[in-house]
Design an enzyme around this catalytic site. Structure first.
Site, PDB file in Angstrom:
ATOM      1  N   GLY A  32       0.824  -1.195   0.000  1.00  0.00           N
ATOM      2  CA  GLY A  32       0.000   0.000   0.000  1.00  0.00           C
ATOM      3  C   GLY A  32       0.861   1.249   0.000  1.00  0.00           C
ATOM      4  O   GLY A  32       2.086   1.174   0.097  1.00  0.00           O
ATOM      5  N   GLY A  45       2.072   5.398   1.038  1.00  0.00           N
ATOM      6  CA  GLY A  45       2.204   6.351   2.127  1.00  0.00           C
ATOM      7  C   GLY A  45       3.152   5.945   3.239  1.00  0.00           C
ATOM      8  O   GLY A  45       3.805   4.894   3.210  1.00  0.00           O
ATOM      9  N   CYS A  99       5.442  -5.597   1.792  1.00  0.00           N
ATOM     10  CA  CYS A  99       5.664  -4.163   1.609  1.00  0.00           C
ATOM     11  C   CYS A  99       5.100  -3.341   2.772  1.00  0.00           C
ATOM     12  O   CYS A  99       5.604  -3.411   3.878  1.00  0.00           O
ATOM     13  CB  CYS A  99       5.108  -3.728   0.260  1.00  0.00           C
ATOM     14  SG  CYS A  99       5.784  -2.149  -0.325  1.00  0.00           S
ATOM     15  N   LEU A 100       4.036  -2.554   2.556  1.00  0.00           N
ATOM     16  CA  LEU A 100       3.477  -1.764   3.643  1.00  0.00           C
ATOM     17  C   LEU A 100       3.023  -2.666   4.784  1.00  0.00           C
ATOM     18  O   LEU A 100       3.199  -2.329   5.965  1.00  0.00           O
ATOM     19  CB  LEU A 100       2.296  -0.921   3.150  1.00  0.00           C
ATOM     20  CG  LEU A 100       1.618  -0.052   4.217  1.00  0.00           C
ATOM     21  CD1 LEU A 100       2.566   1.008   4.761  1.00  0.00           C
ATOM     22  CD2 LEU A 100       0.347   0.604   3.669  1.00  0.00           C
ATOM     23  N   GLN A 118       5.886  -3.358   6.983  1.00  0.00           N
ATOM     24  CA  GLN A 118       6.227  -2.216   7.833  1.00  0.00           C
ATOM     25  C   GLN A 118       5.231  -2.058   8.980  1.00  0.00           C
ATOM     26  O   GLN A 118       5.611  -1.762  10.119  1.00  0.00           O
ATOM     27  CB  GLN A 118       6.275  -0.945   6.985  1.00  0.00           C
ATOM     28  CG  GLN A 118       7.324  -0.967   5.888  1.00  0.00           C
ATOM     29  CD  GLN A 118       7.081   0.099   4.835  1.00  0.00           C
ATOM     30  OE1 GLN A 118       6.215   0.949   4.976  1.00  0.00           O
ATOM     31  NE2 GLN A 118       7.848   0.043   3.739  1.00  0.00           N
ATOM     32  N   ASN A 178       8.735  -1.485  -4.623  1.00  0.00           N
ATOM     33  CA  ASN A 178       8.106  -0.170  -4.720  1.00  0.00           C
ATOM     34  C   ASN A 178       7.865   0.347  -3.314  1.00  0.00           C
ATOM     35  O   ASN A 178       6.809   0.135  -2.732  1.00  0.00           O
ATOM     36  CB  ASN A 178       6.791  -0.257  -5.496  1.00  0.00           C
ATOM     37  CG  ASN A 178       6.042   1.066  -5.498  1.00  0.00           C
ATOM     38  OD1 ASN A 178       6.603   2.109  -5.172  1.00  0.00           O
ATOM     39  ND2 ASN A 178       4.767   1.032  -5.843  1.00  0.00           N
ATOM     40  N   GLY A 200       9.248   3.577  -0.248  1.00  0.00           N
ATOM     41  CA  GLY A 200      10.082   4.704   0.146  1.00  0.00           C
ATOM     42  C   GLY A 200      10.404   4.700   1.625  1.00  0.00           C
ATOM     43  O   GLY A 200      11.106   5.593   2.112  1.00  0.00           O
ATOM     44  N   TYR A 201       9.876   3.703   2.360  1.00  0.00           N
ATOM     45  CA  TYR A 201      10.139   3.566   3.791  1.00  0.00           C
ATOM     46  C   TYR A 201      10.708   2.177   4.058  1.00  0.00           C
ATOM     47  O   TYR A 201      10.490   1.241   3.281  1.00  0.00           O
ATOM     48  CB  TYR A 201       8.854   3.774   4.595  1.00  0.00           C
ATOM     49  CG  TYR A 201       8.319   5.184   4.506  1.00  0.00           C
ATOM     50  CD1 TYR A 201       8.628   6.129   5.482  1.00  0.00           C
ATOM     51  CD2 TYR A 201       7.519   5.579   3.435  1.00  0.00           C
ATOM     52  CE1 TYR A 201       8.152   7.429   5.384  1.00  0.00           C
ATOM     53  CE2 TYR A 201       7.035   6.882   3.338  1.00  0.00           C
ATOM     54  CZ  TYR A 201       7.359   7.799   4.309  1.00  0.00           C
ATOM     55  OH  TYR A 201       6.892   9.092   4.211  1.00  0.00           O
ATOM     56  N   HIS A 240       8.217  -7.542  -3.509  1.00  0.00           N
ATOM     57  CA  HIS A 240       6.945  -8.046  -4.034  1.00  0.00           C
ATOM     58  C   HIS A 240       7.108  -9.436  -4.645  1.00  0.00           C
ATOM     59  O   HIS A 240       7.464  -9.568  -5.809  1.00  0.00           O
ATOM     60  CB  HIS A 240       6.390  -7.093  -5.086  1.00  0.00           C
ATOM     61  CG  HIS A 240       5.853  -5.821  -4.523  1.00  0.00           C
ATOM     62  ND1 HIS A 240       4.523  -5.641  -4.203  1.00  0.00           N
ATOM     63  CD2 HIS A 240       6.471  -4.670  -4.186  1.00  0.00           C
ATOM     64  CE1 HIS A 240       4.341  -4.436  -3.705  1.00  0.00           C
ATOM     65  NE2 HIS A 240       5.512  -3.825  -3.684  1.00  0.00           N
ATOM     66  N   GLU A 250       4.794 -11.322  -5.556  1.00  0.00           N
ATOM     67  CA  GLU A 250       3.788 -11.483  -6.612  1.00  0.00           C
ATOM     68  C   GLU A 250       4.232 -10.800  -7.904  1.00  0.00           C
ATOM     69  O   GLU A 250       3.577 -10.934  -8.942  1.00  0.00           O
ATOM     70  CB  GLU A 250       2.443 -10.917  -6.152  1.00  0.00           C
ATOM     71  CG  GLU A 250       2.248  -9.424  -6.315  1.00  0.00           C
ATOM     72  CD  GLU A 250       3.004  -8.585  -5.304  1.00  0.00           C
ATOM     73  OE1 GLU A 250       2.993  -7.350  -5.419  1.00  0.00           O
ATOM     74  OE2 GLU A 250       3.617  -9.177  -4.378  1.00  0.00           O
TER      75      GLU A 250
END
Length: 414
Positions: A251, A253, A279-280, A283, A321, A323-324, A364, A366
């Site tokens: 996701g 942000g 990913c998100l 985190q 993909n 940025g954190y 990722h 997938e």
């Protein structure tokens, strides 16, 4: 028509307007993939961002709607060196220009994307504006750029209500080879290629923080029945359905903007349900268990990032993909330990949770776009749910190479 890209450091690029002529302020990021722009355009993780594609020609094979990773594009803008307005591809449904216009996505072409990426790499990700306005006042624009934040974009991209997908049943010896299509309901998926790992009957709860459809496809293809839940769904509601496993999706942000979601993930962590996060989701699980995250200088976005499995020593090329990243310096080994690292910069790419059936990855598996080297992680998730001991060697080769390897070993021993 002329268009302009104005960065928050005052740099101005002049190019040609593409897509919508709407003015937009956004975070400017870059993606190094050579192909897969359709999937990039429709990846919800780009919500709140304008994407610069580093490959110099974008749009030459058009837009194939079967390849969309969500129902619509989510990025704020597109930045390219050259846009192909006349696609050549028998699968193409429309040009990228028409696609951008259809969804009111602005963009700019004809700029020196190498110079832009060099700025972002040296000075870090920054905000910018894409505009066709003539005679703009830079002094008026720059404060607006500095004030911009992506905000709570997860709530923007998540599904509005839960829905379910049925898994592909075991097709036995008649199973099509990888890449073939099996249609189940309104979704498309590839069939399972490993009969011993077929997940028929397993119920997966997928929390949608901006999930890519290929996460659904990867689970459905392995025979799992998937129920997708909105990001704000209480953990109690999910656990009441008694899922065999829970997936936390990718996701957009800053993960720290998801305070109430993090509280619910903590409850999922405290349950005994197996969890796989991407990913998100990776985190958010880290934050829910006391770890920390920080913003990277310019992030990882592309299909050629090498990650190392710390258990096996094997290196995989991955699609990324983000940025954190999770700060492993403040990771409690009693809670979780690093499982993957990025070979290029040493940042964390995955965690294994101590005493729990939970593992998470930053990249990722997938793919789409990108290599499918790490797709075996879905099989690992299925083994975890089934209570089958995980195989540490050649997971990724098990799909098609496992039998061949066994046969070869048998001949060697004769």
């Amino acid at each position: 028509m002329k268009a302009y890209l104005i960065l928050e450091d005052g740099t101005i690029f002049e190019g040609i307007h593409i897509g919508s002529d709407r003015e937009v302020i956004s975070e400017i990021v870059f993606n190094t993939s050579m192909a897969g722009y359709t999937e990039v355009l429709t990846d919800p993780s780009y919500a709140g961002q304008a994407v610069c594609m580093t490959y110099p020609l974008i749009g030459n094979y058009g837009i194939c709607t079967e390849d969309l990773e969500s129902s619509r594009p989510w990025l704020d803008g597109l930045i390219v060196r050259e846009l192909s307005r006349m696609p050549s591809n028998f699968r193409s449904d429309l040009s990228i220009q028409d696609f951008l216009l259809q969804y009111d996505i602005p963009g700019i072409a004809g700029i020196d994307t190498r110079a832009l990426v060099k700025i972002l790499r040296e000075r870090g990700t920054m905000n910018g504006m894409i505009t066709t306005r003539q005679g703009f006042d830079v002094d008026e624009i720059l404060p607006r750029l500095k004030e911009y934040t992506t905000g709570e974009v997860v709530k923007k991209v998540t599904c509005s209500e839960k829905y379910s997908l049925k898994g592909v049943k075991d097709l036995g010896e008649n199973a099509p080879i990888s890449g073939s299509a099996v249609y189940t309901g309104e979704r498309e998926s590839a069939p399972s290629m490993v009969k011993e790992l077929n997940g028929t009957g397993l119920k997966i709860a997928l929390l949608d923080f901006g999930e890519k459809r290929n996460i659904e496809r990867s689970l459905v293809a392995r025979g799992c029945d998937v129920t997708v839940y909105p990001a704000t769904t209480p953990a109690s509601e999910i656990l009441a359905e008694h899922p065999d496993g829970i997936m936390l999706s990718n996701g957009p942000g800053d993960p720290k903007d998801c305070g109430s979601i993090i509280d619910e993930i903590r409850k999922i962590y405290e349950s005994d349900v197996p969890v796989f996060a991407i990913c998100l989701g990776h985190q958010l699980m880290a934050l829910a268990t006391g770890a920390n995250t920080y913003k990277m200088k310019y992030g990882h976005r592309g299909g050629n990032h090498p990650v190392k499995d710390l258990e096996t020593g094997r290196v995989y090329i991955s699609s990324q993909n983000h940025g954190y990243v999770v700060d492993t310096d403040k990771l409690d080994p009693a809670v979780a330990v690093p499982a993957f690292i990025n070979v290029n910069d040493g940042t964390n790419e995955g965690l294994s949770y101590t005493g729990k059936n939970i593992f998470t990855v930053q990249f990722h598996p997938e793919a789409c776009p990108g290599p499918q080297d790490s797709g075996y992680l879905f099989d690992r998730f299925i083994r975890m749910m089934k209570g089958v001991e995980d195989k540490a060697v050649d997971d990724h080769a098990g799909m098609q190479g496992g039998k061949a390897t066994a046969d070869h070993a048998g001949k060697e021993g004769e």
